[in-house]
Design a protein around this motif. Structure first.
Motif, mmCIF file in Angstrom:
data_model
loop_
_atom_site.group_PDB
_atom_site.id
_atom_site.type_symbol
_atom_site.label_atom_id
_atom_site.label_comp_id
_atom_site.label_asym_id
_atom_site.label_seq_id
_atom_site.Cartn_x
_atom_site.Cartn_y
_atom_site.Cartn_z
ATOM 1 N N LEU A 1 -20.964 -38.290 50.788
ATOM 2 C CA LEU A 1 -20.537 -37.064 51.384
ATOM 3 C C LEU A 1 -19.685 -36.583 50.250
ATOM 4 N N THR A 2 -18.648 -36.915 49.400
ATOM 5 C CA THR A 2 -18.023 -35.942 48.945
ATOM 6 C C THR A 2 -18.644 -35.479 48.146
ATOM 7 N N ILE A 3 -19.601 -35.871 46.937
ATOM 8 C CA ILE A 3 -19.927 -35.148 45.875
ATOM 9 C C ILE A 3 -21.072 -34.732 46.480
ATOM 10 N N GLY A 4 -21.935 -35.391 47.312
ATOM 11 C CA GLY A 4 -22.576 -34.052 48.200
ATOM 12 C C GLY A 4 -21.961 -32.276 48.732
ATOM 13 N N THR A 5 -20.519 -32.706 48.874
ATOM 14 C CA THR A 5 -20.115 -31.576 49.362
ATOM 15 C C THR A 5 -19.831 -30.705 48.684
ATOM 16 N N LEU A 6 -19.113 -31.669 47.439
ATOM 17 C CA LEU A 6 -19.096 -30.871 46.139
ATOM 18 C C LEU A 6 -19.303 -29.606 45.849
ATOM 19 N N ALA A 7 -20.839 -30.207 45.656
ATOM 20 C CA ALA A 7 -22.340 -29.999 44.712
ATOM 21 C C ALA A 7 -22.806 -28.937 45.681
ATOM 22 N N ILE A 8 -22.604 -28.634 47.557
ATOM 23 C CA ILE A 8 -22.914 -27.327 48.683
ATOM 24 C C ILE A 8 -22.031 -26.723 48.200
#
Length: 482
Positions: free
Chosen positions: A378-385
């Motif tokens: 969730l953390t990496i996906g949020t930073l990516a989006i």
């Protein structure tokens, strides 16, 4: 043959799962049918990129670098979502939210939904495109209402009514398009074939084409989730199963935008002006700004990321509206990275919500300590989006904004402010979910997190390095529509 396989496999999968979806092997069959569709799409892609566009089955289906790119993306995300569905649906069944007949409905409709999207992408006939989009709406209405709770039924009804009204506008736009084409191509089915329309677009009546595009943009724009036609999207995401949220955000919105872009090519040729592009830029910019400010008001995690989808679809619409090779390249890159990133986020969100027993963000805490793989996903996906470098979303947003600065500088402050507001709103809500005091509940089945990190790995790669084969693919498609 390749097109036939791409369309036949999910259709056959839907029929098989309608008969055997109550069996213990239904989840595995759903995954394997999706994998077979993905393999067929890879074969089709290689053939089109090496051999050029294809017309098959008496010109009923047409493939070029633009739609084959979306076919491959659709088949890949449908496959990884099917992998994620397997443990997710078992957990939902374990919690008593789903019965065996509902699971059979889910698996059969999932395959038919994949089939309708692929038909919409591959058909050469704009009338069949409309029929496929309507069929996609009907299958997803059944998926959104799967839990049969009052909230899910209300969300499905809102989705059906709003998208039904929208698709009716698209039908009227298609009729107007036929009316203009009939005078040039003559009566009959060829007047709705995109390849024939593209060949004579300079001879089509400009006034009729302008009016047709307004109806088509409003109609298909409802499916894209463009403001102010977006109201169905947050409810459908929040109340439907999480795999449905992933394919809605990652795939269906792309297919609807594809329909808009195809018709824009015809209108640009008929009008020899930027009328269609200006309309798309206006709707796109409104969607980006509106969604960014609504993000901060959300309490449900799936609703929040649904508004994020509206923001990013607005950004893509704005990019395709600007036109030109760079903006079109950026729009297609953003389509790819948004589909991969948003579906990965929904995979992580689904298991986080199952673990906490709620989708309310204030009640989801300590993911990185309790379930590190979900927390990191969730953390990496949020930073990516949110467009943090070096992820691919940063690269596509950078190209879109720099093109806007050069060609439409008045739009740049709106884009920058909206992206800044969205970053602050989403990050401030996700951070305590990841690092707060953990919830001690345990999932009865291990989550499927391989798709999360495969998607995020691809998004990271596309931010650092776009393989030459893929870059050439994007350039060919951009040349066709830009």
């Amino acid at each position: 043959m390749e097109i036939f396989l791409v369309l036949f496999i999910p259709l056959a999968g839907g029929l098989l799962l309608a008969l055997f979806g109550h069996r213990s092997y239904a989840a595995g069959l759903n995954t394997w049918m999706s994998f077979a569709t993905f393999l067929a799409s890879i074969v089709l892609t290689v053939k089109v990129i090496s051999g050029g566009p294809m017309l098959v089955m008496d010109e009923l289906f047409f493939v070029d670098p633009f739609n084959v790119f979306l076919v491959a993306l659709t088949a890949f995300v449908a496959f990884t979502t099917a992998m994620f569905s397997r443990p997710y649906m078992l957990i939902e069944q374990h919690h008593g939210k789903l019965t065996i007949p509902r699971l059979r409905l889910y698996y059969s409709m999932y395959q038919l939904f994949t089939c309708t999207m692929l038909v919409a992408l591959l058909t050469n006939n704009l009338g069949i495109l409309w029929v496929a989009m309507e069929a996609a709406t009907l299958t997803t209405v059944l998926l959104v209402s799967l839990y049969r709770t009052p909230a899910s039924l209300e969300a499905a009804w809102k989705y059906f009514i709003l998208c039904g009204v929208g698709i009716a506008q698209a039908l009227f736009g298609t009729i107007l398009l036929y009316f203009a084409a009939e005078k040039v191509l003559g009566a009959g089915g060829t007047a709705l074939l995109w390849t024939h329309l593209d060949a004579v677009k300079g001879d089509l009546e400009p006034t009729v084409l302008s009016l047709a595009f307004v109806f088509l943009l409003v109609g298909y724009g409802t499916k894209v989730g463009l403001a102010p036609l977006h109201n169905w999207l947050p409810d459908a995401h929040a109340e439907g199963p999480t795999p449905v949220s992933a394919v809605l955000s990652g795939l269906l919105l792309n297919v609807a935008l594809y329909a808009v872009v195809r018709t824009k090519v015809l209108v640009d040729g008929a009008l020899d002006s930027h009328f269609a592009g200006n309309l798309m830029m206006g709707f796109g910019l409104l969607s980006v700004v509106m969604a960014a400010f609504f993000l901060s008001r959300q309490k449900d995690i799936k609703r929040m990321f649904a508004y994020s989808s509206i923001e990013h679809m607005g950004l893509m619409t704005f990019a395709f509206g600007m036109g030109g090779p760079v903006a079109t390249f950026a729009g297609m890159l953003h389509m790819t990275v948004h589909s991969l990133t948003k579906s990965a986020i929904f995979f992580a969100v689904g298991h986080a919500a199952q673990n906490a027993g709620t989708q309310i963000m204030d009640n989801i805490r300590g993911l990185i300590r309790h379930t590190p793989s979900v927390g990191w996903g969730l953390t990496i996906g949020t930073l990516a989006i949110l467009g943090m470098p070096p992820f691919g979303v940063f690269a596509s947003e950078f190209l879109i904004i720099t093109t806007a600065m050069h060609s439409y500088p008045w739009a740049t402050p709106f884009l920058l402010v909206a992206l800044g507001v969205a970053f602050a709103a989403v990050f401030s809500k996700v951070q305590p979910m990841v690092f707060g005091e953990p919830n001690e509940a345990k999932l009865p089945h291990p989550p499927a997190l391989i798709p999360v990190f495969v998607h995020l790995g691809l998004v990271l790669m596309l931010g650092l390095y776009i393989p030459p084969y893929l870059a050439d693919w994007y350039r060919q498609a951009a040349a066709l529509i830009g």
